[in-house]
Design a protein around this motif. Structure first.
Motif, PDB file in Angstrom:
ATOM      1  N   PRO A 118      -1.019 -20.951  -3.089  1.00 37.72           N
ATOM      2  CA  PRO A 118       0.045 -19.967  -2.845  1.00 37.72           C
ATOM      3  C   PRO A 118      -0.459 -18.879  -1.903  1.00 37.72           C
ATOM      4  O   PRO A 118      -1.570 -18.379  -2.071  1.00 37.72           O
ATOM      5  N   ASP A 119       0.343 -18.552  -0.902  1.00 35.35           N
ATOM      6  CA  ASP A 119      -0.071 -17.595   0.126  1.00 35.35           C
ATOM      7  C   ASP A 119       0.602 -16.245  -0.113  1.00 35.35           C
ATOM      8  O   ASP A 119       1.769 -16.063   0.198  1.00 35.35           O
TER       9      ASP A 119
ATOM     10  N   GLU B  79       4.296 -25.636   2.607  1.00 42.13           N
ATOM     11  CA  GLU B  79       4.537 -24.652   3.667  1.00 42.13           C
ATOM     12  C   GLU B  79       5.878 -23.944   3.462  1.00 42.13           C
ATOM     13  O   GLU B  79       5.971 -22.716   3.566  1.00 42.13           O
TER      14      GLU B  79
ATOM     15  N   ASN C  60       5.665 -21.619   0.511  1.00 43.64           N
ATOM     16  CA  ASN C  60       4.931 -20.391   0.842  1.00 43.64           C
ATOM     17  C   ASN C  60       5.811 -19.417   1.613  1.00 43.64           C
ATOM     18  O   ASN C  60       5.690 -18.206   1.445  1.00 43.64           O
TER      19      ASN C  60
ATOM     20  N   ALA D 143       5.172 -20.054  -6.420  1.00 41.83           N
ATOM     21  CA  ALA D 143       3.715 -20.141  -6.337  1.00 41.83           C
ATOM     22  C   ALA D 143       3.164 -21.158  -7.332  1.00 41.83           C
ATOM     23  O   ALA D 143       2.239 -21.924  -7.008  1.00 41.83           O
TER      24      ALA D 143
ATOM     25  N   VAL E 253       3.718 -24.530  -5.828  1.00 43.56           N
ATOM     26  CA  VAL E 253       2.735 -24.784  -4.771  1.00 43.56           C
ATOM     27  C   VAL E 253       1.429 -25.267  -5.407  1.00 43.56           C
ATOM     28  O   VAL E 253       0.829 -26.248  -4.972  1.00 43.56           O
TER      29      VAL E 253
END
Length: 188
Positions: free
Chosen positions: A109-110, A49, A52, A99, A102
């Motif tokens: 990855p957001d 979190e 991101n 990313a 993540v």
């Protein structure tokens, strides 16, 4: 009691002893967890979190620097635009590195454009094209914000996730270089 101390629930002594068979069994039993083993010391979902949010911040910084580089006009335009362009490339690289981490941690990855600005720690600014000083100031402010936030992330990660901590230390070092460059261009 010997010279052993209990640290983090582990018996730490002067002797280094490994139970390689046990480690092999654990590795085989949890292959689907990839690089995250039982020795991982943080809440993986919370780290994902946070990373991101770092991705969102870095993408917004890339967008701001890119816009400023393209729209800058005036006598100092060439030098300032070149600096903004260089910083933009580095910001996008920071986002990609976060990313990748993540993904290593098993997350997604957001990069959702609809959420980037909401999750970013910095603002997207678009001062008048002729106002190079304001562009420099906006970018310096953003760099100072991420330096402080990334330092907090580094401290929080501590020894619980040294890989992510080193990633954040590397990114923070580049952000400090950006802030120094911007201050020089402002004549400070």
């Amino acid at each position: 009691m010997s010279r052993a101390d209990i640290i983090g629930g582990r018996n730490m002594s002067d002797d280094f002893v490994l139970d390689v068979q046990k480690i092999r069994q654990q590795a085989r039993a949890k292959m689907a967890e990839g690089p995250v083993t039982d020795t991982y010391g943080k809440d993986k979902n919370r780290v994902i979190e946070i990373l991101n949010d770092v991705i969102a911040t870095e993408v917004v910084c890339w967008l701001r620097y890119t816009r400023h580089a393209i729209s800058a006009v005036g006598v100092d335009r060439a030098q300032v635009a070149a600096e903004f362009t260089e910083h933009a490339k580095e910001e996008m690289n920071h986002a990609l590195r976060a990313a990748q981490r993540v993904s290593q941690l098993g997350g997604e990855p957001d990069f959702d454009p609809a959420k980037l600005v909401q999750r970013a720690h910095t603002d997207y600014t678009a001062p008048a094209d002729h106002d190079l000083t304001q562009m420099l100031r906006d970018n310096l402010e953003a760099e100072r914000i991420v330096i402080d936030i990334y330092q907090e992330i580094i401290l929080w990660l501590g020894e619980g996730d040294p890989t992510t901590r080193r990633l954040m230390e590397s990114i923070k070092e580049e952000e400090e270089d950006h802030a120094d460059d911007l201050l020089d261009l402002l004549g400070g």
